[in-house]
Motif scaffolding. Structure first.
Motif, PDB file in Angstrom:
ATOM      1  N   GLU A  62      17.174   5.729  -1.793  1.00 25.52           N
ATOM      2  CA  GLU A  62      16.026   5.023  -2.368  1.00 25.52           C
ATOM      3  C   GLU A  62      15.738   3.711  -1.644  1.00 25.52           C
ATOM      4  OE1 GLU A  62      18.288   7.154  -5.704  1.00 25.52           O
ATOM      5  OE2 GLU A  62      18.801   5.838  -4.022  1.00 25.52           O
ATOM      6  N   TYR A 107      15.519   3.207   1.386  1.00 17.44           N
ATOM      7  CA  TYR A 107      14.666   3.420   2.558  1.00 17.44           C
ATOM      8  C   TYR A 107      13.320   4.055   2.187  1.00 17.44           C
ATOM      9  CZ  TYR A 107      18.881   2.290   5.141  1.00 17.44           C
ATOM     10  OH  TYR A 107      19.987   1.645   5.626  1.00 17.44           O
ATOM     11  N   CYS A 108      13.027   4.169   0.913  1.00 19.07           N
ATOM     12  CA  CYS A 108      11.737   4.693   0.459  1.00 19.07           C
ATOM     13  C   CYS A 108      10.629   3.722   0.850  1.00 19.07           C
ATOM     14  CB  CYS A 108      11.768   4.884  -1.062  1.00 19.07           C
ATOM     15  SG  CYS A 108      10.165   5.326  -1.789  1.00 19.07           S
ATOM     16  N   SER A 109       9.520   4.248   1.351  1.00 21.59           N
ATOM     17  CA  SER A 109       8.414   3.368   1.771  1.00 21.59           C
ATOM     18  C   SER A 109       7.773   2.665   0.577  1.00 21.59           C
ATOM     19  CB  SER A 109       7.355   4.173   2.530  1.00 21.59           C
ATOM     20  OG  SER A 109       6.795   5.167   1.691  1.00 21.59           O
ATOM     21  N   GLN A 110       8.021   3.185  -0.634  1.00 19.28           N
ATOM     22  CA  GLN A 110       7.484   2.555  -1.841  1.00 19.28           C
ATOM     23  C   GLN A 110       8.595   1.888  -2.667  1.00 19.28           C
ATOM     24  OE1 GLN A 110       4.536   5.062  -3.966  1.00 19.28           O
ATOM     25  NE2 GLN A 110       4.659   6.423  -2.204  1.00 19.28           N
ATOM     26  N   MET A 111       9.700   1.594  -2.005  1.00 19.71           N
ATOM     27  CA  MET A 111      10.822   0.926  -2.664  1.00 19.71           C
ATOM     28  C   MET A 111      10.358  -0.393  -3.292  1.00 19.71           C
ATOM     29  SD  MET A 111      13.037  -1.809  -1.718  1.00 19.71           S
ATOM     30  CE  MET A 111      13.271  -1.789   0.056  1.00 19.71           C
ATOM     31  N   ASN A 121      13.608  10.510   1.549  1.00 19.84           N
ATOM     32  CA  ASN A 121      14.661   9.514   1.348  1.00 19.84           C
ATOM     33  C   ASN A 121      15.157   9.520  -0.094  1.00 19.84           C
ATOM     34  OD1 ASN A 121      15.099   8.341   3.922  1.00 19.84           O
ATOM     35  ND2 ASN A 121      13.225   7.134   3.736  1.00 19.84           N
ATOM     36  N   CYS A 122      14.216   9.510  -1.039  1.00 23.11           N
ATOM     37  CA  CYS A 122      14.612   9.496  -2.451  1.00 23.11           C
ATOM     38  C   CYS A 122      15.373  10.766  -2.828  1.00 23.11           C
ATOM     39  CB  CYS A 122      13.387   9.331  -3.342  1.00 23.11           C
ATOM     40  SG  CYS A 122      12.690   7.651  -3.332  1.00 23.11           S
ATOM     41  N   CYS A 179      10.029  11.316  -2.233  1.00 22.92           N
ATOM     42  CA  CYS A 179      10.023  11.480  -0.771  1.00 22.92           C
ATOM     43  C   CYS A 179      11.384  11.989  -0.294  1.00 22.92           C
ATOM     44  CB  CYS A 179       9.672  10.155  -0.091  1.00 22.92           C
ATOM     45  SG  CYS A 179      10.948   8.871  -0.271  1.00 22.92           S
ATOM     46  N   SER A 214      11.463   3.176  -6.862  1.00 27.34           N
ATOM     47  CA  SER A 214      11.067   3.893  -5.643  1.00 27.34           C
ATOM     48  C   SER A 214      10.199   5.061  -6.079  1.00 27.34           C
ATOM     49  CB  SER A 214      12.298   4.377  -4.862  1.00 27.34           C
ATOM     50  OG  SER A 214      12.979   5.398  -5.574  1.00 27.34           O
ATOM     51  N   CYS A 215       9.663   5.816  -5.118  1.00 26.37           N
ATOM     52  CA  CYS A 215       8.730   6.891  -5.480  1.00 26.37           C
ATOM     53  C   CYS A 215       9.441   8.082  -6.129  1.00 26.37           C
ATOM     54  CB  CYS A 215       7.934   7.341  -4.265  1.00 26.37           C
ATOM     55  SG  CYS A 215       8.815   8.484  -3.153  1.00 26.37           S
ATOM     56  N   ARG A 216      10.730   8.223  -5.868  1.00 23.43           N
ATOM     57  CA  ARG A 216      11.597   9.260  -6.440  1.00 23.43           C
ATOM     58  C   ARG A 216      11.259  10.678  -5.948  1.00 23.43           C
ATOM     59  NH1 ARG A 216      13.667   7.028 -11.285  1.00 23.43           N
ATOM     60  NH2 ARG A 216      15.050   8.833 -11.391  1.00 23.43           N
TER      61      ARG A 216
END
Length: 363
Positions: free
Chosen positions: A115, A117-121, A109-110, A107, A103-105
């Protein structure tokens, strides 16, 4: 641009079973894993559960599968190597890898341990990793995963029966906690008594919750009550039974992955009740009747797996309460038959592949 074969993409030679096209048929496949980076954990895969989404992804039912595709996101194994900066794990540790490997770590959510629900999961398989390569799942001999996305498996949890907790278990544990359906004395309905449903019953009962199983199959009543510990059982197409249970439930976890009516379920909820969908029906959308929502201030929500912190909490809770999945252990070369049986819901309640003893080596 030179396109490398899957087995030449990375330095670690790997072997598994995967789908080469959306026919969904799995067969032996040589591929490769990345070198063990400074924050990576390399593990020998011992067991891997089969999730309904493995079947869907192998046939590209969701529309974003990348082939060749090695499924599997209920992965249990033992650590064989760690990167120089790994802090949480050492060689020999019992570990698991679930649905998410990146994940982006950074945002919201992160930062809040969500993680998933991260848009870059990054999905464990058929996802695009940071280096641009495609991720591959646990129907394979080895995995290399960032330590952040690895969980420690308590000693009391058997690796075979514990594997489905990584997806099926987490998928029901997380909404029980988030939607406040984990309070002792709460009356919960569980729709569908399959891989997810039987885990929902076990977790809810361990939390002190009163559980009613709602099923289309009368023959599951004895199983639900006598073996899994449910308090009561409703046949969803029996109008008298459903009418008699009107406005009795505080919440419902709906695990059904086929198209089905929501109106009968909403009628079972008390005012302010919550219907939480965790099954993923393919095809046409479900119809949502609005009148019962506004008249009872009821809520329809959803949930998918859980973040890494909560996944570890779930395993620790499962160990404390001796919760594991009911499984049928199968050899690797039985996987296509298992997929066919899964389509017919002919499993009680989760297939787990014995990778370590039955995946024939490519060497």
């Amino acid at each position: 641009m030179i396109v490398k074969l899957p087995e030449e993409e990375h330095p670690h030679k790997a072997f598994g079973w995967g789908a080469k096209s959306q026919s969904g048929v799995l067969s032996p496949l040589k591929f490769s894993r990345r070198a063990t980076g400074e924050k990576d954990v390399k593990l020998k895969v011992l067991y891997c559960g089969i999730c309904h989404s493995d079947l869907h992804m192998s046939k590209n039912d969701f529309g974003f599968s990348k082939f060749p595709l090695v499924p599997g996101h209920e992965i249990m194994g033992v650590v064989t190597d760690v990167g120089d900066k790994v802090e949480k794990f050492k060689v020999g540790d019992r570990v698991g890898v679930g649905c998410v490997v990146g994940s982006c770590r950074s945002c919201d959510n992160c930062k809040n341990d969500l993680e998933n629900y991260c848009s870059q999961m990054i999905l464990t398989y058929s996802g695009t990793y940071y280096d641009g390569t495609t991720t591959q799942g646990g129907f394979s001999d080895i995995m290399v995963t960032d330590e952040h996305f690895v969980v420690r498996i308590p000693d009391s949890i058997p690796l075979d029966a514990g594997a489905p907790l990584l997806c099926a278990g987490m998928t029901v544990y997380s909404p029980l906690r988030y939607y406040g359906l984990d309070k002792p004395g709460t009356h919960l309905g569980v729709v569908g008594l399959g891989g997810l449903g039987h885990m929902a019953v076990k977790f809810a009962k361990a939390m002190g919750v009163k559980v009613t199983v709602i099923s289309t199959s009368p023959k599951k009543k004895q199983e639900a009550i006598e073996r899994l510990g449910a308090d009561s059982f409703l046949i969803s197409h029996d109008q008298d039974q459903m009418q008699g249970a009107t406005r009795t439930l505080d919440g419902i976890i709906d695990t059904v992955s086929a198209v089905h009516p929501l109106q009968p379920l909403l009628s079972l909820l008390k005012s302010h009740g919550k219907l939480v969908l965790v099954g993923a029906p393919e095809g046409k959308p479900l119809e949502l009747p609005v009148f019962p929502l506004i008249m009872g201030r009821k809520l329809v929500g959803g949930s998918i797996t859980g973040g890494m912190k909560e996944t570890q909490e779930m395993f620790d809770f499962a160990a404390k309460h001796s919760i594991t999945a009911d499984i049928e252990v199968i050899p690797m070369d039985y996987v296509n038959t298992a997929f066919e049986r899964l389509k017919r819901a002919d499993v009680r309640y989760r297939f787990v592949i014995d990778i370590v003893n039955t995946l024939k080596s490519h060497n």
